[in-house]
Design a protein around this motif. Structure first.
Motif, PDB file in Angstrom:
ATOM      1  N   TRP A  71      -5.900   6.241  -0.738  1.00 18.63           N
ATOM      2  CA  TRP A  71      -5.058   6.494  -1.905  1.00 18.63           C
ATOM      3  C   TRP A  71      -4.421   5.239  -2.483  1.00 18.63           C
ATOM      4  N   LEU A  72      -5.005   4.082  -2.219  1.00 17.19           N
ATOM      5  CA  LEU A  72      -4.443   2.825  -2.724  1.00 17.19           C
ATOM      6  C   LEU A  72      -4.402   2.784  -4.249  1.00 17.19           C
ATOM      7  N   GLY A  73      -5.295   3.505  -4.893  1.00 19.73           N
ATOM      8  CA  GLY A  73      -5.303   3.535  -6.354  1.00 19.73           C
ATOM      9  C   GLY A  73      -4.621   4.759  -6.926  1.00 19.73           C
ATOM     10  N   PHE A  74      -4.980   5.943  -6.425  1.00 24.83           N
ATOM     11  CA  PHE A  74      -4.523   7.176  -7.050  1.00 24.83           C
ATOM     12  C   PHE A  74      -3.043   7.452  -6.800  1.00 24.83           C
ATOM     13  N   ALA A  75      -2.533   7.128  -5.606  1.00 26.02           N
ATOM     14  CA  ALA A  75      -1.116   7.387  -5.331  1.00 26.02           C
ATOM     15  C   ALA A  75      -0.208   6.624  -6.292  1.00 26.02           C
ATOM     16  N   PRO A  76      -0.388   5.306  -6.484  1.00 24.25           N
ATOM     17  CA  PRO A  76       0.442   4.606  -7.477  1.00 24.25           C
ATOM     18  C   PRO A  76       0.226   5.131  -8.898  1.00 24.25           C
ATOM     19  N   TYR A  77      -0.986   5.564  -9.207  1.00 22.68           N
ATOM     20  CA  TYR A  77      -1.291   6.138 -10.520  1.00 22.68           C
ATOM     21  C   TYR A  77      -0.383   7.335 -10.794  1.00 22.68           C
ATOM     22  N   LEU A  78      -0.183   8.182  -9.788  1.00 17.35           N
ATOM     23  CA  LEU A  78       0.682   9.348  -9.941  1.00 17.35           C
ATOM     24  C   LEU A  78       2.159   8.964  -9.939  1.00 17.35           C
ATOM     25  N   VAL A  79       2.542   8.065  -9.039  1.00 20.06           N
ATOM     26  CA  VAL A  79       3.939   7.647  -8.962  1.00 20.06           C
ATOM     27  C   VAL A  79       4.371   7.041 -10.292  1.00 20.06           C
ATOM     28  N   HIS A  80       3.501   6.230 -10.881  1.00 21.14           N
ATOM     29  CA  HIS A  80       3.788   5.583 -12.161  1.00 21.14           C
ATOM     30  C   HIS A  80       4.051   6.614 -13.252  1.00 21.14           C
ATOM     31  N   ARG A  81       3.524   7.814 -13.053  1.00 20.32           N
ATOM     32  CA  ARG A  81       3.686   8.877 -14.047  1.00 20.32           C
ATOM     33  C   ARG A  81       4.787   9.867 -13.678  1.00 20.32           C
ATOM     34  N   GLY A  82       5.589   9.522 -12.691  1.00 18.46           N
ATOM     35  CA  GLY A  82       6.791  10.284 -12.401  1.00 18.46           C
ATOM     36  C   GLY A  82       6.685  11.359 -11.338  1.00 18.46           C
ATOM     37  N   TYR A  83       5.618  11.357 -10.561  1.00 20.66           N
ATOM     38  CA  TYR A  83       5.463  12.365  -9.526  1.00 20.66           C
ATOM     39  C   TYR A  83       6.031  11.887  -8.183  1.00 20.66           C
ATOM     40  N   CYS A  84       6.535  12.824  -7.395  1.00 25.66           N
ATOM     41  CA  CYS A  84       6.821  12.568  -5.983  1.00 25.66           C
ATOM     42  C   CYS A  84       5.509  12.782  -5.226  1.00 25.66           C
ATOM     43  N   VAL A  85       5.060  11.750  -4.527  1.00 25.80           N
ATOM     44  CA  VAL A  85       3.719  11.760  -3.946  1.00 25.80           C
ATOM     45  C   VAL A  85       3.790  11.492  -2.444  1.00 25.80           C
ATOM     46  N   TYR A  86       3.014  12.246  -1.694  1.00 23.91           N
ATOM     47  CA  TYR A  86       3.000  12.122  -0.241  1.00 23.91           C
ATOM     48  C   TYR A  86       1.552  12.185   0.259  1.00 23.91           C
ATOM     49  N   SER A  87       1.286  11.508   1.352  1.00 25.87           N
ATOM     50  CA  SER A  87      -0.043  11.571   1.962  1.00 25.87           C
ATOM     51  C   SER A  87       0.106  11.646   3.468  1.00 25.87           C
ATOM     52  N   GLY A  90     -10.185  12.017   2.987  1.00 24.24           N
ATOM     53  CA  GLY A  90     -11.478  12.528   3.405  1.00 24.24           C
ATOM     54  C   GLY A  90     -11.852  12.107   4.813  1.00 24.24           C
ATOM     55  N   THR A  91     -13.044  12.505   5.248  1.00 24.03           N
ATOM     56  CA  THR A  91     -13.570  12.128   6.555  1.00 24.03           C
ATOM     57  C   THR A  91     -13.669  10.607   6.672  1.00 24.03           C
ATOM     58  N   PHE A  92     -13.225  10.081   7.794  1.00 24.38           N
ATOM     59  CA  PHE A  92     -13.159   8.644   8.076  1.00 24.38           C
ATOM     60  C   PHE A  92     -12.059   7.939   7.280  1.00 24.38           C
ATOM     61  N   GLY A  93     -11.294   8.679   6.479  1.00 26.41           N
ATOM     62  CA  GLY A  93     -10.221   8.073   5.701  1.00 26.41           C
ATOM     63  C   GLY A  93      -8.900   8.107   6.446  1.00 26.41           C
ATOM     64  N   ASN A  94      -7.853   7.671   5.756  1.00 26.79           N
ATOM     65  CA  ASN A  94      -6.501   7.783   6.298  1.00 26.79           C
ATOM     66  C   ASN A  94      -5.513   7.874   5.146  1.00 26.79           C
ATOM     67  N   SER A  95      -4.247   8.012   5.473  1.00 23.38           N
ATOM     68  CA  SER A  95      -3.228   8.312   4.470  1.00 23.38           C
ATOM     69  C   SER A  95      -2.950   7.166   3.517  1.00 23.38           C
ATOM     70  N   VAL A  96      -3.394   5.965   3.849  1.00 21.19           N
ATOM     71  CA  VAL A  96      -3.155   4.804   2.984  1.00 21.19           C
ATOM     72  C   VAL A  96      -4.419   4.392   2.248  1.00 21.19           C
ATOM     73  N   ASP A  97      -5.464   4.077   3.005  1.00 24.44           N
ATOM     74  CA  ASP A  97      -6.666   3.489   2.403  1.00 24.44           C
ATOM     75  C   ASP A  97      -7.296   4.379   1.342  1.00 24.44           C
ATOM     76  N   PRO A 100       0.778  -1.223   0.000  1.00 21.92           N
ATOM     77  CA  PRO A 100       0.000   0.000   0.000  1.00 21.92           C
ATOM     78  C   PRO A 100       0.813   1.278   0.000  1.00 21.92           C
ATOM     79  N   SER A 101       2.046   1.254   0.499  1.00 25.36           N
ATOM     80  CA  SER A 101       2.819   2.487   0.519  1.00 25.36           C
ATOM     81  C   SER A 101       3.927   2.469  -0.523  1.00 25.36           C
ATOM     82  N   SER A 102       3.899   1.486  -1.408  1.00 21.60           N
ATOM     83  CA  SER A 102       4.949   1.340  -2.405  1.00 21.60           C
ATOM     84  C   SER A 102       4.985   2.547  -3.325  1.00 21.60           C
ATOM     85  N   GLY A 103       6.150   3.234  -3.330  1.00 19.42           N
ATOM     86  CA  GLY A 103       6.347   4.312  -4.273  1.00 19.42           C
ATOM     87  C   GLY A 103       5.931   5.677  -3.789  1.00 19.42           C
TER      88      GLY A 103
END
Length: 286
Positions: free
Chosen positions: A67-83, A58-65, A34-37
């Motif tokens: 962004w399980l899809g969108f964070a890797p989507y951005l990393v794969h495209r060359g962005y430095c990503v943080y949550s 969002g509300t009731f969310g957290n830094s991992v759950d 989940p935190s890969s990349g």
């Protein structure tokens, strides 16, 4: 909605879901790593993507759950990503975004400072889902965030509060209910349309100079109601309805942030407008 459109909705859901499952991305791998990349503190922004991206759950969310899809989507495209995690309440694990929003904005301020110090970048871009698309506006408006942020992208943000389909309008009929919500979960109370927090946030205008704002809303939002209350007014604002990009997209409030590649594609356009590509139903394959 017309009857024939009701019949087509299941077919559209199946079509877009199947496309998302076969689309080339790191999202499928994220379930096992989940935190890969992302949250890689040695990442340095490239010339192509000079600003780190901070994801705000969002509300009731957290830094991992969230962004399980969108964070890797951005990393794969060359962005430095943080949550980050924010709005934690004592004794409530995993479910965040429940504390006072002003305090949460201070947590975001500190986190962006950390990201900028680590990456050496002058500014960051923010992408937030639900409360995470609205809360940063307090940071931008009152905590000096406009000097540190280039763009804010909100996925179904409750920028002007919400009535939760009218449910919050029932609170005055239940003595003590409003006080209980305010005491137990102030982050929820702050999001009610007309709350003191909402009045402060939106007084004097929705935006601040120097920041580009993009709002991506869905007409099927059952949490931010009415869904157009997500929209902002002011210079540097672009308001988008997901179904104007792809009529077949049936994402509601949760899916627009967690699984919707069409919304992600439009968010990507907002992060790099100089290289934006038209978002359509086919963007699920990008």
């Amino acid at each position: 909605m017309l009857p024939w459109r009701r019949l087509l909705r299941p077919l559209a859901v199946l079509t877009l879901t199947a496309a998302a499952l076969v689309a080339p991305t790191g999202a499928a791998q994220a379930a096992t790593a989940p935190s890969s990349g992302w949250n890689n503190w040695s990442c340095k922004p490239s010339a192509a993507h000079p600003r780190p991206v901070v994801l705000v759950h969002g509300t009731f969310g957290n830094s991992v759950d969230n962004w399980l899809g969108f964070a890797p989507y951005l990393v794969h495209r060359g962005y430095c990503v943080y949550s980050l995690d924010y709005g934690q309440l004592p004794g409530v694990p995993l479910f965040n975004g429940l504390g006072p929003i002003e305090k949460s904005a201070g947590q975001l301020d500190a986190f962006v400072d950390k990201v900028l110090a680590s990456t050496g970048a002058a500014e960051a871009d923010l992408v937030g889902h639900s409360q995470g698309g609205m809360m940063p506006r307090y940071y931008l408006k009152f905590l000096g965030g406009a000097a540190e942020v280039n763009a804010l992208v909100g996925l179904a943000p409750d920028n002007h509060g919400t009535t939760l389909s009218g449910l919050t309008q029932l609170l005055p009929y239940f003595p003590g209910a409003q006080d209980l919500i305010s005491t137990a979960t102030p982050g929820l109370a702050d999001q009610i349309a007309g709350s003191a927090f909402q009045q402060k946030l939106n007084a004097g205008g929705d935006t601040v100079p120097g920041v580009a704002y993009t709002v991506i809303a869905t007409q099927y939002d059952e949490v931010v109601t009415p869904y157009r209350s997500a929209f902002l007014d002011g210079p540097g604002v672009r308001n988008v309805v997901l179904q104007d990009l792809c009529p077949l997209d049936l994402s509601e409030h949760v899916a627009i942030g967690l699984t919707d590649r069409i919304a992600w594609h439009e968010a990507l356009n907002a992060l790099d407008p100089a290289h934006a590509e038209r978002t359509t139903c086919a963007s699920v394959f990008d």
